[in-house]
Motif scaffolding. Structure first.
Motif, PDB file in Angstrom:
ATOM      1  N   GLU A 200       0.832  -1.205   0.000  1.00 53.47           N
ATOM      2  CA  GLU A 200       0.000   0.000   0.000  1.00 53.47           C
ATOM      3  C   GLU A 200       0.869   1.258   0.000  1.00 53.47           C
ATOM      4  O   GLU A 200       0.599   2.214  -0.726  1.00 53.47           O
ATOM      5  CB  GLU A 200      -0.912  -0.021   1.224  1.00 53.47           C
ATOM      6  N   VAL A 203       2.360   1.617  -3.401  1.00 56.20           N
ATOM      7  CA  VAL A 203       1.364   2.100  -4.376  1.00 56.20           C
ATOM      8  C   VAL A 203       1.157   3.599  -4.229  1.00 56.20           C
ATOM      9  O   VAL A 203       1.112   4.346  -5.213  1.00 56.20           O
ATOM     10  CB  VAL A 203       0.050   1.323  -4.205  1.00 56.20           C
ATOM     11  N   ARG A 204       1.014   4.064  -2.969  1.00 55.24           N
ATOM     12  CA  ARG A 204       0.856   5.496  -2.746  1.00 55.24           C
ATOM     13  C   ARG A 204       2.085   6.264  -3.209  1.00 55.24           C
ATOM     14  O   ARG A 204       1.986   7.330  -3.813  1.00 55.24           O
ATOM     15  CB  ARG A 204       0.596   5.755  -1.262  1.00 55.24           C
ATOM     16  N   GLU A 206       4.352   5.341  -5.489  1.00 55.58           N
ATOM     17  CA  GLU A 206       4.417   5.344  -6.952  1.00 55.58           C
ATOM     18  C   GLU A 206       3.348   6.255  -7.545  1.00 55.58           C
ATOM     19  O   GLU A 206       3.587   6.951  -8.539  1.00 55.58           O
ATOM     20  CB  GLU A 206       4.253   3.925  -7.480  1.00 55.58           C
ATOM     21  N   THR A 207       2.163   6.258  -6.944  1.00 56.52           N
ATOM     22  CA  THR A 207       1.089   7.110  -7.466  1.00 56.52           C
ATOM     23  C   THR A 207       1.466   8.587  -7.386  1.00 56.52           C
ATOM     24  O   THR A 207       1.271   9.350  -8.340  1.00 56.52           O
ATOM     25  CB  THR A 207      -0.208   6.848  -6.685  1.00 56.52           C
TER      26      THR A 207
END
Length: 660
Positions: A200, A203-204, A206-207
């Motif tokens: 998670e 993902v944050r 990379e986002t």
């Protein structure tokens, strides 16, 4: 009997060999191979076969065999071909025996390796033969498919207490296994939760990183991948101009590193303090104008796009200052010098009596506020000079791209030279040209007004720069393809500047007006190396006055002085000569004419020398009488001056009032 009885319990064993003569595994394997070569396959070697060989005499010693062979050789004499056949036959038999021995050894090794392969720690493809690896393992034969075990077939009946202990042991083992499985499941659950949280966060991270990358790309900045260290620094932004010089082009790439939270870490080249070009105007030792940009607050909270833009602008300003610093080395004769990291440019012109105006060009940080206590009367000049220099460098980048897009020149052994852009040269040419034409045209305008106030009809037409006057037509008729109108406009500043002024003199007895033209050409380079004024006289005026039709001058003072003398001669020898044709006489080459005077009865009584002197826009006419009325009296003198303001009477009327 006792002795014989004692011998019944004796076991005959071979005498133990010493340690030096003991056969190791390697030697034993050699002995087995030798036995297989001599006896054939080991399966045929039995106790009965050996006993038969002993009985048949096959175990005869080598010496006896040799003797028997010698006897046979003596008895039988073989031919050469028979001997060769025997040799070939024996060689074939030996090769067959060796192949069988190799086949048996490989089978034994493969069998042992396959049995050992049940243990994962002892599996090795190198222990199998090539044939078994190809025909067996690659065809799907699994490891451990052949095993060896030792079993005990004796029946054993356990006691009740032993059975109870075994059952308890099995229960404990089952409980322990259940506990171990539950603990393993707990650990696996914790690891999965940790992995989920880490995923998670990634993902944050990379986002956020990709959002900033997309934001930078949407602003028009080129993004490219980085091959080196691509894991931590996958992308880089190209903020430098593609047509910059090699040194600054290499500095125009900044990697976009990823921070722990996914935000972009500023590269050291982007985190540096941005710089800007500063132009100052100094007059009489005081700064009266500056072009530095205003201070921008909140630099720490500036978005990444703004930071990249500031870095791009700073790199452009540094390149501009670098190019001008290289160019200043060759412009020392024109009043340009480099001192204390500041470029000094004389902006007052070479024709000025007091060179009081100086341009100071340097490169400073954007937040420098050293101009707060300075005068701002010439800020417009400093800003215009700075913007003009930036436009010239941008134009040079555009023209480099245009030249690269054209067909390349033929290949030669000589290296092509890439001259530095003309920045300071263009600035000097503009200042010199405008200073020259403005000073000259001010003089011509003042002179034309003075002549008009004296009653002489003149017309003045001036053009400061011919290419600027015909700009629209030149852009429409331009043959350059792929070059924008802005670049074509800026290209005019890199060419020699040319101005033209035409002074038309009209006369009553001349049908066609006579035009006197002055062309001004300014270029900081060959062949002029400065400013040049070319004066072209009408052919009739040049022939009548005995002057050259074309004359060249390098300064405004020389040009105006020569124009004063030309116009003075024209007024005296053409205007007054035409008006007083019958009574006027020209006695010299200066601006003087002699006119016979008349009394009230209109009869000539004497002569008057009329002298015409035009200087710096003022026309002065002097009449000198040479007649001696009385010996005690001196020569009488009368004069009158016209300026650019309206005079009281025309020149001809004034002269008539003197000569009658």
């Amino acid at each position: 009997m006792s002795g014989a009885g004692s011998l019944m319990n004796i076991t005959l064993r071979p005498w133990p060999a010493p340690k030096k003569e003991e056969l190791g595994p390697q030697h034993l394997l050699q002995q087995v191979e030798q036995l297989a070569n001599e006896r054939g396959h080991l399966r045929n070697v039995t106790e009965k076969s050996l006993q038969d060989e002993i009985t048949s005499g096959k175990d005869v010693s080598e010496g006896a065999k040799d003797e028997s062979d010698e006897k046979k050789e003596k008895k039988e004499v073989y031919s050469k071909e028979e001997r060769l056949q025997d040799v070939f036959r024996m060689q074939q038999e030996m090769s067959n025996h060796m192949e069988w021995a190799k086949f048996a050894a490989n089978n034994a090794v493969d069998l042992i390796s396959l049995a050992l392969s049940s243990d994962p720690n002892k599996r090795s493809l190198a222990s199998f033969s090539h044939t078994f690896r190809v025909e067996g393992l690659t065809q799907g034969l699994p490891f451990g498919s052949f095993g060896i075990s030792k079993e005990n077939h004796d029946q054993h009946v356990r006691k009740p207490d032993e059975l109870q202990s075994l059952q308890e042991y099995e229960q404990r083992q089952e409980l322990v296994s259940k506990g171990a499985r539950m603990e393993a499941l707990d650990v696996a659950t914790d690891e999965i939760l940790k992995a989920a949280k880490k995923l998670e966060r990634e993902v944050r991270r990379e986002t956020k990183y990709w959002q900033e990358i997309v934001s930078i790309s949407d602003k028009g900045w080129p993004i490219q991948r980085v091959r080196q260290n691509a894991r931590n620094i996958p992308f880089a932004v190209r903020y430098g101009l593609p047509e910059a010089s090699n040194h600054f082009k290499a500095r125009g790439l900044a990697p976009l590193r990823m921070d722990k939270d996914g935000s972009i870490i500023l590269d050291p080249t982007l985190a540096l303090k941005p710089k800007t070009l500063r132009v100052r105007v100094r007059e009489y030792g005081k700064i009266t104008g500056t072009s530095s940009l205003a201070i921008e607050s909140g630099m720490n909270s500036t978005a990444i796009e703004k930071t990249i833009q500031l870095a791009r602008d700073s790199l452009f300003e540094e390149e501009l200052y670098h190019e001008m610093r290289l160019e200043a080395r060759h412009l020392l004769p024109y009043g340009v010098f480099y001192r204390d990291s500041v470029i000094h440019v004389e902006a007052s012109g070479v024709d000025s009596r007091h060179r009081s105006k100086m341009l100071l060009i340097d490169c400073i940080p954007r937040e420098d506020d050293s101009q707060s206590k300075q005068s701002h009367s010439n800020d417009w000049l400093a800003r215009n000079v700075a913007e003009g220099l930036r436009l010239l460098l941008a134009h040079e980048h555009s023209m480099r791209l245009h030249r690269r897009s054209q067909l390349p020149p033929p290949l030669t052994g000589q290296q092509q030279e890439h001259p530095s852009p003309s920045l300071l040269r263009t600035l000097l040419a503009v200042f010199r040209h405008l200073e020259g034409v403005d000073s000259l045209y001010d003089y011509l305008e003042k002179t034309s007004k003075t002549l008009e106030s004296a009653g002489i009809n003149v017309q003045l037409d001036t053009t400061r720069e011919l290419s600027w006057a015909n700009l629209a037509e030149s852009l429409q008729s331009s043959s350059k393809k792929g070059v924008s109108a802005t670049d074509q406009l800026l290209e005019l500043f890199l060419k020699p500047f040319g101005g033209r002024a035409t002074l038309t003199l009209t006369s009553s007895n001349v049908r066609q007006p006579e035009a006197l033209s002055v062309s001004t050409r300014t270029v900081i380079g060959p062949p002029t190396f400065g400013r040049e004024h070319r004066l072209i006289l009408p052919s009739s005026v040049a022939t009548e006055l005995g002057l050259f039709q074309q004359s060249k001058f390098t300064s405004v003072e020389e040009t105006t002085s020569y124009l004063d003398s030309i116009l003075s001669l024209h007024i005296a020898h053409r205007q007054l000569k035409t008006e007083f044709f019958s009574r006027a006489v020209i006695k010299g080459s200066d601006a003087r004419i002699t006119i016979r005077t008349k009394d009230a009865k209109k009869e000539p009584t004497g002569e008057q020398d009329i002298m015409v002197r035009l200087q710096q826009g003022e026309l002065e006419v002097t009449a000198i009488s040479a007649a001696n009325i009385q010996e005690e009296e001196l020569d009488t003198e009368q004069s009158y001056t016209w300026t650019d303001r309206k005079g009281e009477m025309p020149l001809v009327d004034k002269v008539k009032s003197w000569v009658g």
